[in-house]
Motif scaffolding. Structure first.
Motif, mmCIF file in Angstrom:
data_model
loop_
_atom_site.group_PDB
_atom_site.id
_atom_site.type_symbol
_atom_site.label_atom_id
_atom_site.label_comp_id
_atom_site.label_asym_id
_atom_site.label_seq_id
_atom_site.Cartn_x
_atom_site.Cartn_y
_atom_site.Cartn_z
ATOM 1 N N LEU A 82 13.523 -0.935 6.176
ATOM 2 C CA LEU A 82 12.442 -1.916 6.127
ATOM 3 C C LEU A 82 12.211 -2.379 4.695
ATOM 4 O O LEU A 82 12.609 -1.706 3.737
ATOM 5 C CB LEU A 82 11.165 -1.308 6.707
ATOM 6 N N ASP A 83 11.553 -3.517 4.551
ATOM 7 C CA ASP A 83 11.364 -4.114 3.226
ATOM 8 C C ASP A 83 10.611 -3.195 2.277
ATOM 9 O O ASP A 83 10.862 -3.205 1.070
ATOM 10 C CB ASP A 83 10.619 -5.448 3.351
ATOM 11 N N PHE A 84 9.666 -2.394 2.790
ATOM 12 C CA PHE A 84 8.864 -1.550 1.895
ATOM 13 C C PHE A 84 9.487 -0.178 1.635
ATOM 14 O O PHE A 84 8.919 0.640 0.928
ATOM 15 C CB PHE A 84 7.446 -1.388 2.444
ATOM 16 N N SER A 85 10.648 0.064 2.223
ATOM 17 C CA SER A 85 11.330 1.347 2.047
ATOM 18 C C SER A 85 12.310 1.260 0.871
ATOM 19 O O SER A 85 12.927 0.215 0.645
ATOM 20 C CB SER A 85 12.089 1.703 3.320
ATOM 21 N N PRO A 86 12.474 2.338 0.082
ATOM 22 C CA PRO A 86 11.893 3.671 0.232
ATOM 23 C C PRO A 86 10.493 3.776 -0.389
ATOM 24 O O PRO A 86 10.128 2.976 -1.248
ATOM 25 C CB PRO A 86 12.876 4.563 -0.520
ATOM 26 N N LEU A 87 9.746 4.782 0.073
ATOM 27 C CA LEU A 87 8.420 5.067 -0.459
ATOM 28 C C LEU A 87 8.518 6.221 -1.452
ATOM 29 O O LEU A 87 9.059 7.274 -1.129
ATOM 30 C CB LEU A 87 7.458 5.443 0.669
ATOM 31 N N LYS A 88 7.979 6.013 -2.652
ATOM 32 C CA LYS A 88 8.080 7.033 -3.701
ATOM 33 C C LYS A 88 6.725 7.566 -4.156
ATOM 34 O O LYS A 88 6.651 8.654 -4.718
ATOM 35 C CB LYS A 88 8.826 6.455 -4.912
ATOM 36 N N THR A 89 5.666 6.809 -3.904
ATOM 37 C CA THR A 89 4.333 7.234 -4.341
ATOM 38 C C THR A 89 3.318 7.039 -3.222
ATOM 39 O O THR A 89 3.520 6.218 -2.313
ATOM 40 C CB THR A 89 3.860 6.437 -5.570
ATOM 41 N N GLY A 90 2.243 7.817 -3.273
ATOM 42 C CA GLY A 90 1.123 7.665 -2.362
ATOM 43 C C GLY A 90 -0.154 7.489 -3.161
ATOM 44 O O GLY A 90 -0.122 7.331 -4.391
ATOM 45 N N GLU A 91 -1.287 7.536 -2.481
ATOM 46 C CA GLU A 91 -2.575 7.322 -3.133
ATOM 47 C C GLU A 91 -3.496 8.481 -2.814
ATOM 48 O O GLU A 91 -3.601 8.897 -1.657
ATOM 49 C CB GLU A 91 -3.173 6.012 -2.623
ATOM 50 N N ASN A 92 -4.147 9.030 -3.840
ATOM 51 C CA ASN A 92 -5.087 10.122 -3.583
ATOM 52 C C ASN A 92 -6.466 9.555 -3.227
ATOM 53 O O ASN A 92 -6.634 8.338 -3.087
ATOM 54 C CB ASN A 92 -5.161 11.076 -4.779
ATOM 55 N N GLY A 93 -7.447 10.440 -3.091
ATOM 56 C CA GLY A 93 -8.777 10.001 -2.681
ATOM 57 C C GLY A 93 -9.512 9.188 -3.726
ATOM 58 O O GLY A 93 -10.556 8.589 -3.431
ATOM 59 N N PHE A 94 -8.975 9.152 -4.956
ATOM 60 C CA PHE A 94 -9.583 8.382 -6.040
ATOM 61 C C PHE A 94 -8.838 7.076 -6.291
ATOM 62 O O PHE A 94 -8.972 6.466 -7.348
ATOM 63 C CB PHE A 94 -9.629 9.215 -7.322
ATOM 64 N N PHE A 95 -7.990 6.682 -5.314
ATOM 65 C CA PHE A 95 -7.210 5.447 -5.395
ATOM 66 C C PHE A 95 -6.198 5.475 -6.538
ATOM 67 O O PHE A 95 -5.797 4.427 -7.036
ATOM 68 C CB PHE A 95 -8.134 4.226 -5.527
ATOM 69 N N GLU A 96 -5.774 6.673 -6.926
ATOM 70 C CA GLU A 96 -4.778 6.810 -7.984
ATOM 71 C C GLU A 96 -3.400 7.010 -7.364
ATOM 72 O O GLU A 96 -3.253 7.678 -6.344
ATOM 73 C CB GLU A 96 -5.113 8.008 -8.887
ATOM 74 N N SER A 97 -2.391 6.432 -7.991
ATOM 75 C CA SER A 97 -1.023 6.559 -7.499
ATOM 76 C C SER A 97 -0.470 7.934 -7.857
ATOM 77 O O SER A 97 -0.588 8.385 -8.996
ATOM 78 C CB SER A 97 -0.146 5.462 -8.109
#
Length: 311
Positions: A82-97
């Motif tokens: 898919l266009d957004f793959s691969p995923l390397k980062t997520g977001e914590n509860g403080f909206f930080e990568s």
């Protein structure tokens, strides 16, 4: 009904010039017919290094881990990224990568999301929009996670790493009253029926698949240990529950995928001497047409293997 199988113990006789002079162990295994409803089709998607888990989201996209430090690949049923793959980062509860590190596995979230459990610092359950791949605020955990699953209402069942203790959390990550359950044995994976009436935990210390019965009501959870789903869980990989509440247990040691109904009765097993050698994890498409699995391959490369349901 059951059968007894004798198997040479590799640890004792591996260095002996005649392998079969080592001792054998007796194993009790159910006698059931092989499940012939799926036939091997092909390998799909990119080359994967040391994959650990595989899942299908509500749109039919396939999510698969590549090594413990990522990234996560997302593809369609043909194996096209898919266009957004691969995923390397997520977001914590403080909206930080935050980097996806120590990836453990996946579970379906509510409102078109996929959950990705990671033993980052601190341990997190990251959330992603399955349509766009957008990272959403994640859930911070107070324990290192060993496995994750969800029921149809979105309750999160999280297994603590290196123990058989497991927690029941709300959709937002709040631990429910009565949780946790289980003990201190080493474990591998966790799965739950769609209505939350039964939870299955692979116990690698006792080599069994534990079964827990119970329910979640509001902010309360109550479960108790009952008869084991599988008494001989040596080499058990991930546990998968499909839309019909059938339970699939991958076995890398015995080269098959065992199938049980929701009550724990053996239904059959999937075998293929050429294409199912050491299954680690599996999942199915939402319509049941395809089955996907990944193999235990050590440090080498592999790809997702696709199976087709017979007409």
């Amino acid at each position: 009904q059951g059968r007894i199988a004798a198997q040479d113990n590799a640890h004792v006789s591996a260095n002996h010039p005649r392998r079969n002079t080592g001792y054998s162990e007796l194993l009790r295994m159910p006698v059931v017919k092989p499940d012939s409803s799926y036939i091997y089709a092909r390998e799909i998607g990119p080359i994967l290094w040391r994959p650990g888990d595989i899942a299908v989201d509500d749109l039919g996209h396939i999510w698969v881990t590549t090594e413990k430090h990522g990234p996560v690949f997302v593809m369609d049923s043909s194996g096209t990224m898919l266009d957004f793959s691969p995923l390397k980062t997520g977001e914590n509860g403080f909206f930080e990568s935050v980097w996806l590190d120590g990836i453990v596995g996946f579970a379906r979230g509510t409102f078109n999301t996929m959950l990705v459990a990671c033993n980052s610092e601190p341990p997190m359950i990251f959330r992603f929009d399955i349509e766009t791949g957008e990272s959403l605020p994640g859930i911070e955990l107070s324990f290192r996670v060993g496995g994750i699953t969800t029921d149809a209402d979105g309750h999160i069942y999280a297994l603590e790493k290196n123990t058989s203790r497991w927690y029941v959390l709300s959709q937002t990550g709040i631990e429910l009253t009565g949780s946790p359950f289980g003990g201190r044995s080493s474990s591998g994976d966790i799965a739950v029926l769609s209505n939350g009436a039964a939870v299955f935990v692979s116990d690698s210390s006792e080599n069994i698949i534990q079964t827990w019965h119970g329910a979640v009501e509001g902010s309360y959870s109550q479960y108790w240990n009952v008869d084991n789903l599988q008494e001989n869980g040596i080499g058990a990989g991930n546990i998968f529950v499909d839309h019909q509440d059938r339970v699939f247990v991958s076995s890398s040691r015995f080269s098959h995928i065992a199938i049980y109904n929701r009550a724990g009765r053996p239904l059959g097993h999937i075998i293929d001497d050429k294409n199912l050698i050491a299954p680690l994890a599996m999942c199915k498409s939402n319509n049941g047409k395809y089955l996907y699995h990944i193999e235990v391959i050590g440090n080498g490369p592999t790809r997702v293997r696709q199976w087709l349901k017979k007409p």
